[in-house]
Design an enzyme around this catalytic site. Structure first.
Site, PDB file in Angstrom:
ATOM      1  CB  SER A  48      -0.944   0.014   1.202  1.00  0.00           C
ATOM      2  OG  SER A  48      -0.222   0.012   2.429  1.00  0.00           O
ATOM      3  CD  GLU A  49       1.170   4.969   1.078  1.00  0.00           C
ATOM      4  OE1 GLU A  49       2.148   5.462   0.469  1.00  0.00           O
ATOM      5  OE2 GLU A  49       0.001   5.360   0.922  1.00  0.00           O
ATOM      6  CB  THR A  50       7.216   2.060  -1.509  1.00  0.00           C
ATOM      7  OG1 THR A  50       6.768   0.721  -1.776  1.00  0.00           O
ATOM      8  CG2 THR A  50       8.735   2.101  -1.515  1.00  0.00           C
TER       9      THR A  50
END
Length: 259
Positions: A48-50
């Protein structure tokens, strides 16, 4: 020229167990990469996030050897776009920095001689041994030579308002051996309408980290050396990064408000 390898971690945030919480990839960049690369790698991770950390200050790799705290730029990408903010990826990035030793959990030291002179004058000419800046409340943490110096200090409140930091000034020193305490402290916060907080809980959260590291133990007994005085029992839970404060209380007044 070949690009430097990029170290990364996948961190599960808001949990104490692997494969729980919310995962994020954290990448530490040692050189600039273009936005297309940022987005492509985020798509490759497909989380969902990097988030990407880039150092903003030129400091040595060991924060204990530098008077300038390391600072980092942080950017967040989903698999398809950059976003303005992400909470769980920010926590993951902070965890990575602390565990890697790239930043210190102790209050940071970043003051020159002019700052030290200003702070000493604000504290009535007290002899200043060390000055730190707390990372959460943005207080100054000022080490004095002795517990007696903390008790005898004559604060100059108008001058304290001019000191660096956005909240207040904590003064502290090791307690006298016969006192039964580990350290003394006082907290001044005239910018918030409180000349001296008699016993400040939030100040002792910063003091816990400082004194536990300095004294080499996780359980402390502190004395707030304001005119009113107060005793705080402190436990630093390093594994969970929590400070536990305990104390007693006495009811001195009861009544009823009629309007």
């Amino acid at each position: 020229m070949a690009k430097k390898p990029v170290k990364f971690s996948v961190v599960d945030a808001f949990t104490e167990s692997a494969f729980k919480g919310n995962p994020a990839a954290v990448c530490l960049l040692e050189e600039d990469r273009d936005d297309k690369w940022h987005q492509a790698l985020a798509a490759e991770f497909n989380l969902s996030e990097t988030c990407y950390l880039s150092r903003l200050t030129d400091s040595v790799s060991d924060p204990a050897l530098s008077s300038t705290p390391a600072r980092f730029r942080l950017r967040w990408f989903t698999p398809v776009t950059e976003v303005d903010l992400c909470g769980h990826a920010t926590l993951a990035a902070a965890s990575t920095l602390f565990k890697s030793g790239l930043v210190s959990t102790d209050p940071s030291n970043e003051f020159n001689s002019a700052d030290a002179s200003l702070i000493s004058n604000a504290l009535g000419g007290a002899s200043v041994i060390d000055i730190r800046r707390t990372t959460v409340t943005d207080d100054l943490l000022v080490l004095l030579p002795s517990g007696k110096a903390v008790v005898d200090l004559q604060p100059q409140y108008d001058e304290i308002k001019k000191c660096p930091g956005t909240r207040g000034v904590i003064v502290t020193a090791v307690a006298p051996p016969e006192s039964g305490y580990d350290f003394y402290s006082r907290f001044f916060c005239p910018t918030h309408g409180i000349d001296e907080d008699p016993v400040c809980g939030s100040a002792h959260c910063a003091l816990a980290s400082y004194w536990c590291n300095k004294l080499g133990k996780c359980d402390l007994v502190a004395y707030a050396a304001s005119p009113r005085g107060g005793t705080i029992n402190i436990h630093l839970d390093e594994q969970n990064q929590r400070v536990l404060l305990r104390g007693k209380a006495v009811t001195v007044m009861e009544g009823t408000v009629l309007v």
